[in-house]
Scaffold this motif. Structure first.
Motif, PDB file in Angstrom:
ATOM      1  N   ALA A 149       0.822  -1.217   0.000  1.00 21.78           N
ATOM      2  CA  ALA A 149       0.000   0.000   0.000  1.00 21.78           C
ATOM      3  C   ALA A 149       0.857   1.268   0.000  1.00 21.78           C
ATOM      4  CB  ALA A 149      -0.947  -0.007   1.199  1.00 21.78           C
ATOM      5  N   SER A 150       1.958   1.250   0.754  1.00 23.09           N
ATOM      6  CA  SER A 150       2.777   2.470   0.826  1.00 23.09           C
ATOM      7  C   SER A 150       3.463   2.766  -0.501  1.00 23.09           C
ATOM      8  CB  SER A 150       3.826   2.347   1.943  1.00 23.09           C
ATOM      9  OG  SER A 150       4.847   1.441   1.570  1.00 23.09           O
ATOM     10  N   THR A 151       3.564   1.768  -1.368  1.00 27.64           N
ATOM     11  CA  THR A 151       4.255   1.967  -2.645  1.00 27.64           C
ATOM     12  C   THR A 151       3.282   1.987  -3.825  1.00 27.64           C
ATOM     13  OG1 THR A 151       4.680  -0.419  -2.712  1.00 27.64           O
ATOM     14  CG2 THR A 151       6.437   0.972  -1.849  1.00 27.64           C
ATOM     15  N   THR A 152       1.971   1.971  -3.528  1.00 33.20           N
ATOM     16  CA  THR A 152       0.967   1.966  -4.597  1.00 33.20           C
ATOM     17  C   THR A 152       0.140   3.248  -4.538  1.00 33.20           C
ATOM     18  OG1 THR A 152       0.835  -0.435  -4.463  1.00 33.20           O
ATOM     19  CG2 THR A 152      -0.977   0.662  -5.571  1.00 33.20           C
ATOM     20  N   GLY A 153      -0.185   3.802  -5.702  1.00 34.43           N
ATOM     21  CA  GLY A 153      -0.959   5.040  -5.761  1.00 34.43           C
ATOM     22  C   GLY A 153      -0.098   6.160  -6.308  1.00 34.43           C
ATOM     23  N   PHE A 154      -0.637   7.373  -6.224  1.00 35.41           N
ATOM     24  CA  PHE A 154       0.099   8.536  -6.732  1.00 35.41           C
ATOM     25  C   PHE A 154       0.719   9.311  -5.581  1.00 35.41           C
ATOM     26  CE2 PHE A 154      -2.573   7.272 -10.192  1.00 35.41           C
ATOM     27  CZ  PHE A 154      -1.764   7.478 -11.307  1.00 35.41           C
ATOM     28  N   ASP A 155       1.782   9.996  -5.887  1.00 38.58           N
ATOM     29  CA  ASP A 155       2.585  10.672  -4.874  1.00 38.58           C
ATOM     30  C   ASP A 155       1.778  11.688  -4.068  1.00 38.58           C
ATOM     31  OD1 ASP A 155       4.992  10.916  -3.641  1.00 38.58           O
ATOM     32  OD2 ASP A 155       5.618  12.628  -4.851  1.00 38.58           O
ATOM     33  N   ASP A 156       0.780  12.310  -4.714  1.00 35.17           N
ATOM     34  CA  ASP A 156       0.028  13.350  -4.012  1.00 35.17           C
ATOM     35  C   ASP A 156      -1.242  12.806  -3.358  1.00 35.17           C
ATOM     36  OD1 ASP A 156      -1.344  12.765  -6.270  1.00 35.17           O
ATOM     37  OD2 ASP A 156      -1.470  14.812  -7.045  1.00 35.17           O
ATOM     38  N   GLY A 157      -1.364  11.483  -3.276  1.00 32.23           N
ATOM     39  CA  GLY A 157      -2.559  10.899  -2.663  1.00 32.23           C
ATOM     40  C   GLY A 157      -2.188   9.913  -1.569  1.00 32.23           C
ATOM     41  N   PRO A 158      -3.205   9.345  -0.906  1.00 31.79           N
ATOM     42  CA  PRO A 158      -2.952   8.397   0.191  1.00 31.79           C
ATOM     43  C   PRO A 158      -2.474   7.049  -0.346  1.00 31.79           C
ATOM     44  CG  PRO A 158      -5.285   8.498  -0.289  1.00 31.79           C
ATOM     45  CD  PRO A 158      -4.639   9.517  -1.185  1.00 31.79           C
ATOM     46  N   PRO A 159      -1.984   6.174   0.543  1.00 31.96           N
ATOM     47  CA  PRO A 159      -1.650   4.806   0.120  1.00 31.96           C
ATOM     48  C   PRO A 159      -2.887   4.142  -0.468  1.00 31.96           C
ATOM     49  CG  PRO A 159      -0.954   5.213   2.391  1.00 31.96           C
ATOM     50  CD  PRO A 159      -1.771   6.397   1.977  1.00 31.96           C
ATOM     51  N   VAL A 160      -2.684   3.215  -1.391  1.00 32.67           N
ATOM     52  CA  VAL A 160      -3.811   2.573  -2.082  1.00 32.67           C
ATOM     53  C   VAL A 160      -3.619   1.054  -2.065  1.00 32.67           C
ATOM     54  CG1 VAL A 160      -4.940   2.311  -4.334  1.00 32.67           C
ATOM     55  CG2 VAL A 160      -4.217   4.569  -3.591  1.00 32.67           C
ATOM     56  N   VAL A 161      -4.724   0.321  -1.842  1.00 31.12           N
ATOM     57  CA  VAL A 161      -4.637  -1.140  -1.944  1.00 31.12           C
ATOM     58  C   VAL A 161      -4.992  -1.552  -3.372  1.00 31.12           C
ATOM     59  CG1 VAL A 161      -5.105  -1.586   0.490  1.00 31.12           C
ATOM     60  CG2 VAL A 161      -7.009  -1.496  -1.130  1.00 31.12           C
ATOM     61  N   SER A 162      -4.550  -2.734  -3.735  1.00 29.84           N
ATOM     62  CA  SER A 162      -4.715  -3.208  -5.108  1.00 29.84           C
ATOM     63  C   SER A 162      -5.945  -4.099  -5.221  1.00 29.84           C
ATOM     64  CB  SER A 162      -3.451  -4.000  -5.469  1.00 29.84           C
ATOM     65  OG  SER A 162      -3.760  -4.991  -6.402  1.00 29.84           O
ATOM     66  N   GLY A 163      -6.539  -4.145  -6.422  1.00 34.35           N
ATOM     67  CA  GLY A 163      -7.643  -5.061  -6.657  1.00 34.35           C
ATOM     68  C   GLY A 163      -7.170  -6.500  -6.683  1.00 34.35           C
ATOM     69  N   ALA A 164      -5.924  -6.720  -7.045  1.00 36.72           N
ATOM     70  CA  ALA A 164      -5.362  -8.070  -7.034  1.00 36.72           C
ATOM     71  C   ALA A 164      -5.222  -8.499  -5.582  1.00 36.72           C
ATOM     72  CB  ALA A 164      -4.005  -8.070  -7.725  1.00 36.72           C
ATOM     73  N   GLN A 165      -5.707  -9.694  -5.262  1.00 38.45           N
ATOM     74  CA  GLN A 165      -5.744 -10.134  -3.858  1.00 38.45           C
ATOM     75  C   GLN A 165      -4.407 -10.797  -3.504  1.00 38.45           C
ATOM     76  OE1 GLN A 165      -9.288  -9.797  -2.049  1.00 38.45           O
ATOM     77  NE2 GLN A 165      -8.609  -8.167  -3.404  1.00 38.45           N
ATOM     78  N   ILE A 166      -3.407  -9.957  -3.442  1.00 41.17           N
ATOM     79  CA  ILE A 166      -2.055 -10.489  -3.237  1.00 41.17           C
ATOM     80  C   ILE A 166      -1.854 -10.989  -1.810  1.00 41.17           C
ATOM     81  CG2 ILE A 166      -1.023  -9.159  -5.112  1.00 41.17           C
ATOM     82  CD1 ILE A 166      -0.095  -7.103  -3.107  1.00 41.17           C
ATOM     83  N   GLY A 167      -2.660 -10.462  -0.875  1.00 39.17           N
ATOM     84  CA  GLY A 167      -2.549 -10.921   0.517  1.00 39.17           C
ATOM     85  C   GLY A 167      -3.187 -12.282   0.703  1.00 39.17           C
ATOM     86  N   ASP A 168      -4.353 -12.477   0.161  1.00 37.48           N
ATOM     87  CA  ASP A 168      -5.075 -13.745   0.324  1.00 37.48           C
ATOM     88  C   ASP A 168      -4.663 -14.763  -0.734  1.00 37.48           C
ATOM     89  OD1 ASP A 168      -6.534 -13.201   2.576  1.00 37.48           O
ATOM     90  OD2 ASP A 168      -8.244 -12.414   1.509  1.00 37.48           O
ATOM     91  N   SER A 169      -5.062 -14.498  -1.992  1.00 36.86           N
ATOM     92  CA  SER A 169      -4.761 -15.478  -3.046  1.00 36.86           C
ATOM     93  C   SER A 169      -3.251 -15.605  -3.242  1.00 36.86           C
ATOM     94  CB  SER A 169      -5.442 -15.075  -4.353  1.00 36.86           C
ATOM     95  OG  SER A 169      -6.839 -15.229  -4.235  1.00 36.86           O
ATOM     96  N   GLY A 170      -2.526 -14.505  -3.090  1.00 36.02           N
ATOM     97  CA  GLY A 170      -1.060 -14.558  -3.219  1.00 36.02           C
ATOM     98  C   GLY A 170      -0.449 -15.473  -2.162  1.00 36.02           C
TER      99      GLY A 170
END
Ligand code: CAO
Length: 415
Positions: A149-170
């Motif tokens: 999350a800290s490395t996803t999204g745009f620099d001027d916005g908050p951290p973003v989670v991904s639609g890919a379920q990397i925590g569960d399915s990953g």
């Protein structure tokens, strides 16, 4: 045709998403997966996000194909005995309960080993040993704690989670690899072992390149392929990089024809160095191929934003599919932003079995994602998920229980 995991029996004590994705893969490779569920209720996802009243949800059906379902109350003393019989019959126990739940049920690693020294006990937990080891964890918690999350999204916005379920399915994928590896080692040692895949670790493994960048940043204070270069500032930690691609082949998401009304009329465009001259020709900027300000990758880095703006002027005159067709002719790496609707309707994915239509007795026909891993000697045939307790009698009979014993256990509430 035989299957890669023919003869392997899995006691599937998993629920929600991470564990079930793992055991579903093992079932697709031919293992006999016996899903143990709580009598009366079952996996909580059976009733989550339902689209049809009183019918197993797509959440459940799409994560539990090719399995059998038995209901056992593992806190009932007689239910515990049934579970012991299953432990003695199976090769692998897979679980993703909250930390300590299996121990609280009375099934510690030591007890399981007493019952079956060949048993592999595979677990998904949110965290490995450390300050958070007792925490319950869901997908997005893992994405946040694993560095995604800290490395996803745009620099001027908050951290973003991904639609890919990397925590569960990953993490389910990581666990499946651990299980087949332990099964292989067991052929040499004859012993079972514990397999642990922590969700934080799984996400971090998928964010490996970001830990690489952290160290580059500390050494040099900058990273030239990030959109913050050359005009923005870098802080102490790897920033969010928007849609920049890593690895020295700059890329960005660009608008295509129709973007004003279609939220997915975009293309990912990579300005790969070997095809730079072709890119210049396609977009009508032939002079950039020889201009010293644009001719080399290093010269281009300081004005990537302007370069992508110019390329976008070209992509906006084409639909994403027209752009793909033209760019592919010149081997320019690019990819359309496909919506789920487009993916669901894509004939080539149906043909390879990556998207499959399955029939279900109470739901009817629905689409699912098939096995993404194709083995030439172990083809996957996707079959529907089991109804709650559908195979209780069948499995109990295989364990040696008589019809009278089964009915007594049912009366006692053990099954
Ligand atoms: N019979 C009787 N009891 C049963 C049972 C059965 N067949 N199956 C499960 N139970 C019991 C467990 O023993 C546990 O009881 P105790 O709390 O008394 O020990 C209880 O059901 C609940 O289990 P849980 O704590 O795992 O479930 P939860 O819904 O509260 O938490 C989750 C869910 C996912 C947060 C937690 O299981 C977890 O952190 N798992 C590990 C990480 C993980 O996989 N997360 C991904 C989930 S997918 O997004």
């Amino acid at each position: 045709m035989s299957k890669a995991l023919d003869g392997v029996r899995i006691l599937d004590f998993t629920h929600v998403q991470s564990g079930p994705t793992c055991t579903q893969l093992l079932a697709w490779f031919g293992a006999d997966v016996i899903k143990v569920e709580r009598a009366g209720a079952g996996d909580i996802t059976r009733e989550q996000l339902r689209d049809i009243p009183d019918v197993d949800s797509l959440y459940f059906t799409m994560l539990n194909h090719n399995k059998r379902s038995v209901t056992i109350d593992t806190k009932n003393p007689e239910g515990k005995l049934v579970l012991e019989a299953l432990i003695q019959k199976c090769d692998v126990l897979v679980e993703n309960f909250a930390p300590g739940a299996l121990d609280r049920m009375g099934f510690t690693w030591e007890r399981i080993q007493e019952l079956n020294p060949r048993m592999i006990v595979a677990s998904v937990k949110g965290f490995g040993p450390g300050p958070y080891e007792d925490c319950k964890v869901y997908e997005n918690v893992a994405q946040c704690a694993g560095g995604a999350a800290s490395t996803t999204g745009f620099d001027d916005g908050p951290p973003v989670v991904s639609g890919a379920q990397i925590g569960d399915s990953g993490t389910g994928l990581h666990l499946a690899l651990g299980i087949v590896t332990a099964l292989y080692q067991r052929t040499l040692t004859g012993r079972g072992q514990k397999v642990l895949a922590a969700m934080q670790d799984g996400v971090l493994n998928l964010c490996r390149v970001k830990l690489r960048d952290q160290q580059r940043l500390e050494r040099t204070g900058t990273m030239k392929e990030y959109p913050q270069y050359p005009n923005g500032t870098f802080g102490e930690a790897v920033p969010r990089a928007g849609n920049a691609s890593g690895g020295g082949q700059p890329g960005w998401i660009l608008k295509c024809k129709g973007w004003e009304t279609d939220p997915n009329a975009y293309i990912y465009f990579i300005t790969q160095a070997p095809v730079w001259a072709k890119i210049c020709n396609v977009i009508g900027k032939e002079e950039w191929a020889t201009d010293p300000n644009y001719a080399t990758p290093a010269a281009r880095l300081p004005h990537l934003k302007d370069i992508f703006a110019e390329i976008e002027r070209w992509t906006m005159t084409k639909t994403k599919f027209e752009a793909m067709q033209i760019l592919n002719k010149y081997d320019i790496p690019c990819g359309p932003i496909l919506s789920m609707k487009e993916i669901a309707e894509e004939p080539s994915l149906r043909k390879t079995g990556t998207i499959v239509e399955v029939d279900h007795p109470t739901r009817g026909k629905y689409l699912t994602v098939g096995n993404p891993i194709k083995l030439s000697d172990s083809p996957t045939e996707v079959t529907r998920s089991p109804l709650l307790g559908e195979h209780t009698d069948e499995v109990m009979t295989e364990l040696g229980y008589s019809p009278e014993q089964i009915s007594a256990l049912r009366t006692a509430g053990a099954i």
